[in-house]
Design an enzyme around this catalytic site. Sequence first.
Site, PDB file in Angstrom:
ATOM      1  N   CYS A 243     -18.007   7.426  63.016  1.00 21.25           N
ATOM      2  CA  CYS A 243     -19.409   7.192  63.379  1.00 21.25           C
ATOM      3  C   CYS A 243     -19.641   7.178  64.892  1.00 21.25           C
ATOM      4  O   CYS A 243     -20.761   6.946  65.340  1.00 21.25           O
ATOM      5  CB  CYS A 243     -19.880   5.848  62.814  1.00 21.25           C
ATOM      6  SG  CYS A 243     -19.744   5.689  61.025  1.00 21.25           S
TER       7      CYS A 243
ATOM      8  N   ARG B  74     -28.079   9.095  64.727  1.00 27.79           N
ATOM      9  CA  ARG B  74     -27.543   9.337  63.387  1.00 27.79           C
ATOM     10  C   ARG B  74     -27.100   8.040  62.719  1.00 27.79           C
ATOM     11  O   ARG B  74     -27.453   7.778  61.564  1.00 27.79           O
ATOM     12  CB  ARG B  74     -26.364  10.306  63.464  1.00 27.79           C
ATOM     13  CG  ARG B  74     -25.705  10.610  62.125  1.00 27.79           C
ATOM     14  CD  ARG B  74     -24.565  11.588  62.297  1.00 27.79           C
ATOM     15  NE  ARG B  74     -23.412  10.985  62.937  1.00 27.79           N
ATOM     16  CZ  ARG B  74     -22.378  10.458  62.280  1.00 27.79           C
ATOM     17  NH1 ARG B  74     -22.374  10.446  60.958  1.00 27.79           N
ATOM     18  NH2 ARG B  74     -21.352   9.943  62.926  1.00 27.79           N
TER      19      ARG B  74
END
EC number: 3.4.22.-
Length: 320
Positions: free
Chosen positions: A184, A225
Amino acid sequence: MFGPGVPAILSVVPDTFTFAWIVAVLFAAAWLLDARGYAAGRTLAASTWGLFGLFWLTTVPYFAFEHQSYVESILALVGVPACIYVGYLLYDGRASLFTLTRAVSIMLFIYLPFETIPAFTLAGVAVPEPRRVLIEIVADQTGMLIDLLGYAPERVANYEGYDAAFAWTLEDGHRMRINVVLACTGLGSMAIFGGLVAAVDGPLDRKLRALAVSIPLIYVLNLLRTTFITVVAGNQYMQWQPELVLAMFGATDPYRVSFLVSDRIISQLLAVVALIGITYLVARQLPELVVILEDVLYVLTGEEHDLTEALDLPREPTNR
């Protein structure tokens, strides 16, 4: 990492990160041998590309069954024959592929320390794992963006024990925990561009401009995101066609539908588009990069391409 149906040959290869370190070191050794004019460099590089293809083959079960990612599974599968073909072309005399070889080696040396260096103590000072530092920084900044949007999930530990997860309580009392992990952080994409920029021959000022364009943009887009996925999954905003989505990914938990849609479908497809766009912007700053891009296109299509003309890039000397 391997299931019972995986061919026996895959069970004898090193674990994923050991395998990746071996590939990185062999690529670097081939690079040095070639730079010193030794023919063995080409042979070693070509052989290592074959190993790199085997490496991608070993990752397919993880991407397909554990990570549940169609995009990454397909890319890993494509990587197997592509790496073998690169090795063949390099051995057959396409010397420009040494630039791509250098780039991959550098990418791995950028990325792997974050995956493999443990916490340690130096002169009485506790030094945390690099992955923990990066993950928690991204979690902090994702949390700030979530707060700005007016949400207030509970900050909890992720499955690695880092302060890097967000717990959401749904109306029915179910608790959703969204973990921030190394994937991530955008590190993989940043390592790719770091390797590409470092590998080509070009003036330092253009290389620095290329990094200034790519790295901050990747980092910011990645924070958007992680925020998007955390908010959508935590609030179940994309419970679209749950039966179909669960069947597509071989999942059974209906609470994962929004996560699968927002992350595994929308975010990963948009990431591919974003990387293509960033590559174009970087090539505008560092035209020497087209040498690698043209080689990649040749591997994929079997045809030569003039990207400088096709993309209307500045005509600067390249490292041919």
